[in-house]
Scaffold this active site. Structure first.
Site, PDB file in Angstrom:
ATOM      1  N   LYS A 118       0.845  -1.198   0.000  1.00  0.00           N
ATOM      2  CA  LYS A 118       0.000   0.000   0.000  1.00  0.00           C
ATOM      3  C   LYS A 118       0.878   1.244   0.000  1.00  0.00           C
ATOM      4  O   LYS A 118       1.879   1.300   0.730  1.00  0.00           O
ATOM      5  CB  LYS A 118      -0.913  -0.031   1.230  1.00  0.00           C
ATOM      6  CG  LYS A 118      -1.967   1.062   1.293  1.00  0.00           C
ATOM      7  CD  LYS A 118      -2.873   0.843   2.502  1.00  0.00           C
ATOM      8  CE  LYS A 118      -3.949   1.892   2.615  1.00  0.00           C
ATOM      9  NZ  LYS A 118      -4.862   1.637   3.758  1.00  0.00           N
ATOM     10  N   SER A 163      -9.480   1.595   2.880  1.00  0.00           N
ATOM     11  CA  SER A 163      -8.670   2.401   1.994  1.00  0.00           C
ATOM     12  C   SER A 163      -7.630   1.595   1.223  1.00  0.00           C
ATOM     13  O   SER A 163      -7.003   2.089   0.286  1.00  0.00           O
ATOM     14  CB  SER A 163      -7.960   3.491   2.800  1.00  0.00           C
ATOM     15  OG  SER A 163      -7.103   2.926   3.785  1.00  0.00           O
ATOM     16  N   SER A 198      -9.819  -0.772   7.061  1.00  0.00           N
ATOM     17  CA  SER A 198      -9.240  -0.755   5.716  1.00  0.00           C
ATOM     18  C   SER A 198      -8.542  -2.051   5.336  1.00  0.00           C
ATOM     19  O   SER A 198      -8.267  -2.273   4.155  1.00  0.00           O
ATOM     20  CB  SER A 198      -8.239   0.404   5.604  1.00  0.00           C
ATOM     21  OG  SER A 198      -8.893   1.634   5.773  1.00  0.00           O
TER      22      SER A 198
END
Length: 598
Positions: free
Chosen positions: A77, A151, A175
């Site tokens: 990420k 996210s 997330s």
């Protein structure tokens, strides 16, 4: 040939065949990335760089069994640092160029894993939907019209689409779990501090966790074990204190008005099917009051914790407000309305809610919740970005505030072909103990692996049940089988191990004024008695602690020597309490004494 999606088992089998190498993998993954949705990665590793990393790995460790993650590709990420790649947090103006890997990335690379790129995300990890990025909105691998979840949007899609074997996300509000549900994946949200957050762009620094997406629980847990470790440079890093779970745990399930699916009857149906599978696996379902958990969840965005999001990017937000996504900016700027007084009052409110949840943890060992109550199209989310996003966190936002660990697993498919998921939630440091049940639930769902809906889960990734830890306890009187307080033992999962007798130097007394009648067992060295009939029961450690805490004075736990010479924890009585009590040692045990009373 690389399968459409690949777990660790499949990849290791390819390498073991001798016909496939990390360099072959680099070429295959590079080809797939070139044809994939460009919104998945913000910065993909170039094919040349990926081949070079594979060559370096083979020079360092030429054999597949040299390292636990030898030649395994993973995505990171883009709020987690990878040396040599920019970290953007999905905000181009924020970009930094780290010289060192984040602590968890360094551990995984040292184990032989290969970074394939920096994955897209909701900007500054603020959102659960995956649409808040100037680099585009990754979509569910099952329907391009629907959100991927966030996210950690790109991280989840990279695994589900067959670009990576696992990926790193983050989890502050959910997330690391919501995108797993929307892409038929496993998502592990570890206990806070179990994985170092060194090298992470924080969202809420005191709550952030680095999470793991994978196709199976076994893979995700294996990666988590390699990535975890105490980091003295991270002030929030913690030394783990593992805690077990019972082999057949009590699972808290939603009931009544707390069952909120926003009209999504298909996701509700899949939740009920998952609870039925858990019961079939031997779990006891316990309806519980979700209200204090829900109220704690609301504090994350409606309370002063939102100020942590501003604290993380305060200087940048002050000079680059226009560079921030409008929905993210609205959330972050709302923090300016909170005061230091609000921060303390929020802490007080959370402490009160935590105390209320303690009653639930006395009756359940873990919670089984929907990962998200429903899903939405990208168009619907963009039209109402705040309200619809907030709905997604109903069953996730509390976990870090209340210091829980969680594993999200697939729960099957709705009638429209979209997946849904459920999440097992337990208390801190029960990460390892939660994995066998999570794996069993995933296998029972028969939902496949990522976009490979019909694929079978490999046996090699099965998580075996943990060796059950049970502690013995000797009971002397009212807790004996068939006696009035035996229900206190059985309600805690107590099991009768055997009948036994004490060594001869114990005396038994009937304590006056007790209801139901209770004995007092006292040891008198040198006394030559008949030995007393007792029972040895066993409890799991958590239940043993609850049982011991409920023992009233003048009774307490001590070591009782049995006639076979073993010393086992059991009920003893303080000597002063039997001074005026009737001695009943001659009956040979409490059951015989009670029977003699008629």
């Amino acid at each position: 040939m690389l399968p459409a999606v690949f777990d660790l088992t499949a990849l290791r089998a390819l390498y073991a065949s001798g016909t496939f190498t990390p360099q072959d993998l680099a070429a295959a993954v590079a080809d797939r990335m070139a044809g994939a949705d460009p919104a998945v990665f913000i910065t993909p590793v170039t094919p040349e760089a990926l081949r070079s990393a594979a060559a370096e790995l083979m020079a360092r460790a030429p054999e597949p069994n040299a390292l636990p993650l030898w030649g395994v590709p993973f995505a990171v990420k883009d709020n987690i640092d990878v040396a040599g790649l920019p970290t953007t947090a999905a905000c181009p103006a924020f970009t930094r160029r780290p010289e060192a890997d984040a602590a968890v990335v360094a551990r995984l690379k040292a184990a032989g894993a290969l970074v394939i790129g920096k994955a897209n995300l909701d900007q500054f990890a603020t959102g659960l939907n995956g649409t808040r990025s100037p680099y585009g909105a990754p979509r569910s691998v099952f329907d391009a019209a629907h959100i991927s979840g966030g996210s950690s949007s790109g991280s989840a899609v990279a695994v589900a689409a067959g670009l990576a074997a696992f990926s790193l996300g983050t989890d502050t509000a959910g997330s690391g779990r919501v995108p797993a549900a929307f892409n038929n994946l496993v998502g592990i949200k570890p206990t806070r501090g179990l994985l170092s957050t060194g090298g992470l762009v924080p969202a809420c620094r005191s709550l952030d966790c680095i999470s793991v997406f994978a196709l199976t629980v076994g893979d995700a847990a294996a990666v988590r074990r390699i990535a975890e470790g105490f980091d003295p440079a991270d002030p929030y890093s913690r030394v783990p204190a593992p805690r077990p779970l019972p082999a057949a745990p009590r699972l808290g399930v939603l009931a009544g008005s707390e069952r909120e699916f926003h009209g999504d009857r298909e996701t509700e149906r899949l939740y009920d099917a998952a609870t039925a599978r858990a019961e079939a696996l031997g779990c006891t379902l316990v309806p519980f009051d979700y209200a204090p958990f829900r109220e704690a969840a609301s504090l994350l965005y409606d309370g002063p914790w939102v100020a942590e999001r501003l604290a993380a990017i305060k200087a940048f937000a002050g000079t680059h407000a226009d560079a921030i996504d409008p929905a993210v900016r609205r959330i972050v700027e709302s923090a300016r309305a909170f005061t230091a007084v609000d921060a303390f009052e929020g802490q007080y409110r959370l402490a009160a809610l935590r105390r209320r949840t303690e009653a639930t943890w006395e009756t359940v060992d873990a919670l089984l919740l929907p990962t998200a109550p429903t899903t939405y199209t990208v168009a619907a989310m963009q039209a109402d970005p705040i309200e619809l996003n907030s709905r997604l966190g109903r069953y996730t936002n509390f976990a870090n505030l209340l210091d829980c660990c969680a594993i999200a697993v697939p729960a099957g498919f709705r009638a429209d072909g979209l997946p849904a998921g459920v999440t097992l939630v337990a208390r801190a440091f029960q990460d390892e103990a939660l994995a066998p049940l999570a794996d069993a639930l995933h296998r029972a769902a028969e939902s496949g692996l990522g976009r490979a809906r019909g694929a079978a889960l490999p046996e090699d990734s099965r998580v075996p049940p943990a060796a059950e830890e049970r502690l013995p306890v000797v009971v002397v009187g009212a807790h004996l089988s068939g006696m009035p307080l035996n229900r206190d033992l059985t309600a805690l999962g107590g099991r009768l191990v055997r009948a036994a007798r004490t060594a001869p130097d114990y005396r038994l007394y009937a304590l006056p004024g007790t209801a139901p009648r209770k004995p007092g067992l006292v040891r008198q060295p040198g006394f030559a008695g008949p030995g007393l009939a007792v029972e040895v029961w066993s409890l799991d450690p958590a239940a043993f602690g609850r049982f011991a805490a409920a023992i009233p004075a003048p009774l307490g736990l001590g070591r009782i020597t049995l006639e076979d010479g073993s010393a086992v924890p059991g009920f003893l009585c303080e000597a002063h309490a039997v001074a005026a009590a009737e001695e009943v040692t001659g009956f040979g045990g409490w059951r015989a004494y009670i029977a003699a009373l008629g």
